[in-house]
Design an enzyme around this catalytic site. Structure first.
Site, PDB file in Angstrom:
ATOM      1  N   ASP A 104       0.809  -1.215   0.000  1.00 34.27           N
ATOM      2  CA  ASP A 104       0.000   0.000   0.000  1.00 34.27           C
ATOM      3  C   ASP A 104       0.846   1.272   0.000  1.00 34.27           C
ATOM      4  O   ASP A 104       1.545   1.539   0.975  1.00 34.27           O
ATOM      5  CB  ASP A 104      -0.892  -0.053   1.239  1.00 34.27           C
ATOM      6  CG  ASP A 104      -1.660   1.225   1.464  1.00 34.27           C
ATOM      7  OD1 ASP A 104      -2.024   1.877   0.470  1.00 34.27           O
ATOM      8  OD2 ASP A 104      -1.905   1.557   2.635  1.00 34.27           O
ATOM      9  N   SER A 107       0.053   4.223   2.907  1.00 37.15           N
ATOM     10  CA  SER A 107       0.347   4.110   4.327  1.00 37.15           C
ATOM     11  C   SER A 107       1.806   3.720   4.511  1.00 37.15           C
ATOM     12  O   SER A 107       2.505   3.420   3.545  1.00 37.15           O
ATOM     13  CB  SER A 107      -0.573   3.081   4.993  1.00 37.15           C
ATOM     14  OG  SER A 107      -0.302   1.769   4.507  1.00 37.15           O
ATOM     15  N   ASN A 109       3.293   1.645   7.391  1.00 43.31           N
ATOM     16  CA  ASN A 109       3.634   0.650   8.417  1.00 43.31           C
ATOM     17  C   ASN A 109       3.339  -0.752   7.913  1.00 43.31           C
ATOM     18  O   ASN A 109       2.384  -0.955   7.147  1.00 43.31           O
ATOM     19  CB  ASN A 109       2.828   0.872   9.698  1.00 43.31           C
ATOM     20  CG  ASN A 109       3.306   2.053  10.507  1.00 43.31           C
ATOM     21  OD1 ASN A 109       2.970   3.199  10.210  1.00 43.31           O
ATOM     22  ND2 ASN A 109       4.114   1.784  11.522  1.00 43.31           N
ATOM     23  N   TRP A 111       2.106  -4.337   9.302  1.00 48.04           N
ATOM     24  CA  TRP A 111       1.519  -5.028  10.447  1.00 48.04           C
ATOM     25  C   TRP A 111       0.961  -6.374  10.011  1.00 48.04           C
ATOM     26  O   TRP A 111       0.472  -6.529   8.887  1.00 48.04           O
ATOM     27  CB  TRP A 111       0.424  -4.197  11.116  1.00 48.04           C
ATOM     28  CG  TRP A 111      -0.780  -3.918  10.271  1.00 48.04           C
ATOM     29  CD1 TRP A 111      -1.006  -2.849   9.459  1.00 48.04           C
ATOM     30  CD2 TRP A 111      -1.954  -4.742  10.146  1.00 48.04           C
ATOM     31  NE1 TRP A 111      -2.233  -2.944   8.841  1.00 48.04           N
ATOM     32  CE2 TRP A 111      -2.834  -4.099   9.242  1.00 48.04           C
ATOM     33  CE3 TRP A 111      -2.336  -5.957  10.713  1.00 48.04           C
ATOM     34  CZ2 TRP A 111      -4.080  -4.630   8.895  1.00 48.04           C
ATOM     35  CZ3 TRP A 111      -3.578  -6.491  10.358  1.00 48.04           C
ATOM     36  CH2 TRP A 111      -4.429  -5.819   9.461  1.00 48.04           C
ATOM     37  N   TYR A 146      -8.854   3.760  11.908  1.00 52.06           N
ATOM     38  CA  TYR A 146      -9.431   3.942  10.584  1.00 52.06           C
ATOM     39  C   TYR A 146     -10.878   4.405  10.710  1.00 52.06           C
ATOM     40  O   TYR A 146     -11.461   4.292  11.768  1.00 52.06           O
ATOM     41  CB  TYR A 146      -9.400   2.629   9.823  1.00 52.06           C
ATOM     42  CG  TYR A 146      -8.014   2.239   9.447  1.00 52.06           C
ATOM     43  CD1 TYR A 146      -7.467   2.627   8.240  1.00 52.06           C
ATOM     44  CD2 TYR A 146      -7.237   1.510  10.330  1.00 52.06           C
ATOM     45  CE1 TYR A 146      -6.183   2.278   7.911  1.00 52.06           C
ATOM     46  CE2 TYR A 146      -5.951   1.160   9.996  1.00 52.06           C
ATOM     47  CZ  TYR A 146      -5.432   1.549   8.794  1.00 52.06           C
ATOM     48  OH  TYR A 146      -4.139   1.204   8.468  1.00 52.06           O
ATOM     49  N   ASP A 293      -2.197   6.265  -4.720  1.00 52.20           N
ATOM     50  CA  ASP A 293      -2.441   5.256  -3.690  1.00 52.20           C
ATOM     51  C   ASP A 293      -2.897   3.924  -4.261  1.00 52.20           C
ATOM     52  O   ASP A 293      -4.019   3.803  -4.764  1.00 52.20           O
ATOM     53  CB  ASP A 293      -3.497   5.797  -2.719  1.00 52.20           C
ATOM     54  CG  ASP A 293      -3.838   4.815  -1.618  1.00 52.20           C
ATOM     55  OD1 ASP A 293      -2.988   3.961  -1.302  1.00 52.20           O
ATOM     56  OD2 ASP A 293      -4.950   4.898  -1.072  1.00 52.20           O
ATOM     57  N   THR A 296      -6.371   2.143  -2.711  1.00 49.07           N
ATOM     58  CA  THR A 296      -7.735   2.656  -2.890  1.00 49.07           C
ATOM     59  C   THR A 296      -8.260   2.189  -4.242  1.00 49.07           C
ATOM     60  O   THR A 296      -7.627   2.416  -5.267  1.00 49.07           O
ATOM     61  CB  THR A 296      -7.764   4.189  -2.801  1.00 49.07           C
ATOM     62  OG1 THR A 296      -7.318   4.598  -1.508  1.00 49.07           O
ATOM     63  CG2 THR A 296      -9.170   4.722  -3.020  1.00 49.07           C
TER      64      THR A 296
END
Length: 408
Positions: A104, A107, A109, A111, A146, A293, A296
């Protein structure tokens, strides 16, 4: 995503923006290592009509306010990660533990579910630090909010392998609790953010920065090819671009100065036209700020401006009978025009009976600041490169691999 696709994290796409950033943006609104290039295969899973409509409803309900997480990093709910349909593998630990993640660019990070996750979906892999000989404890708390939910957990360090390239001691989040209604049926386990460093929760390093620093690739450059219609071949390329996946030269757009205030892969468009006619959506001085992005699945923008676009485009028939007759959208960026036809901005999905239905892949989202999102409809038409060295994003007409052909 865990916190954002346009925010610092991802659990569903969102933007993390601090109060200072918000104020600054509103003010603007008013005024010799390895040279190998590595490719990571991605999977594209089209949504059914019901899934598409549900995700659209979540975006409409969620994208209204800037929210601040436990670390003071605000995030603006923009998109539900269930719409980020392109995902690939990442390996963590020694021996490797495999996870499927959304790669992505909205963003910053990585996880994955922790072994002790209290509500992660059944059957999903869980990271087990005790099973890894290269695990290092960090322990900082991790929280991402979110619009449709949140992710919480803590930071750990371990060898993380992307496209066969190991990053030693990479900092990532072990999620111990997630929004089950959002991620409980998702076809992926976590999110791997490839956004800008300033957006990262807990200020963790970016994967491309670490690949370069550890001598795994020479250049801080990566590119995405996103297929259409569920076809194979979607690829993330690390360290450069793949000339077999595009036609012609790249046309570059510099990262906007406002990216210092809005920490995204942010570029500025001069104009948006429908059928060759300007919609006058872009500020004469600042233009239209656009986040590039991969997380999306639609084109998105301020509701009022999007309503103008849609009024000029017209309605798409649910049976797709008029889809091919809809006008072309042209976005002017970096002195070049980028055309996008209905083959890309109209989304074709299957209903419960397997019949093809058409939906407009353009939505209004109130992000609290006047931002647009160049999501997957645009990125499927244009092979896109994110150049972290020269702070720019480049676009070239995508070319499907092998015998596949992309509609131009």
């Amino acid at each position: 995503r865990c916190q954002s696709a346009l925010s610092p994290p991802t659990c569903v796409p969102y933007f993390p923006i601090s109060a200072i950033m918000k104020a600054a943006v509103l003010a603007l609104a008013t005024a010799g290592v390895g040279a190998e290039i590595i490719s990571v295969p991605l999977v594209h899973k089209p949504k059914t009509l019901e899934e598409f409509r549900a995700a659209s409803a979540r975006r409409a309900a969620g994208g209204r306010a800037i929210q601040v997480n436990a670390h003071g990093l605000p995030s603006v709910a923009l998109t539900d990660l269930e719409d980020a349909e392109y995902y690939g593998e990442v390996e963590i630990g020694t021996p490797a533990q495999k996870f499927t993640v959304i790669y992505d660019t909205g963003s910053s990070n990585l996880w994955v579910p922790a072994k002790g996750c209290s509500n992660c979906k059944d059957g999903t892999p869980r990271y087990d630090s005790q099973s890894s000989s290269t695990y290092q404890k960090d322990g900082r708390s991790f929280a991402i909010q979110y619009g449709t939910g949140s992710c919480n957990g803590f930071i750990s360090k371990d060898t993380t392998t992307i496209g066969g390239l190991p990053i030693t001691g990479f900092e990532f989040a072990e999620v111990t609790e997630e929004a089950k209604d959002v991620f409980g049926t998702a076809p992926f386990d976590g999110i791997l953010g490839m956004g800008v460093a300033a957006a990262a929760v807990d200020k963790v390093p970016m994967p491309m920065d670490q690949l370069v620093a550890q001598g795994k690739v020479q250049h801080n450059i990566f590119a995405f090819y996103l297929s259409s219609g569920g076809k194979t071949g979607s690829t993330l390329t690390l360290g450069g671009t793949d000339s077999s996946l595009h036609d012609g030269d790249f046309k570059y757009v510099p990262v906007a100065a406002a990216s210092h205030l809005l920490p995204y892969w942010l570029i500025s468009a001069k104009d948006i036209k429908i059928g060759g006619e300007s919609t006058k959506s872009c500020n004469a001085f600042l233009g239209c700020y656009m986040v590039v992005d991969t997380g999306t699945s639609v084109l998105a923008g301020p509701p009022n401006a999007v309503n103008v676009l849609l009024s000029k485009i017209g309605n798409v028939s649910s049976d797709c009978s008029n889809a091919q007759s809809l006008p072309e959208i042209t976005i002017t960026m970096g002195g070049n025009d980028f055309a996008l036809g209905p083959d890309f901005y109209v989304i074709r999905v299957k209903d419960a009976n397997g019949q093809e239905q058409c939906q407009m892949g353009i939505e209004g989202i109130n992000a609290g600041v006047p931002l647009w999102i160049l999501g997957d409809p645009f990125l499927r038409k244009y092979y896109t490169v994110w150049d972290g060295e020269q702070k720019r994003v480049g676009f070239a007409p995508a070319k499907a691999p092998a015998e596949q052909a992309i509609i131009v």
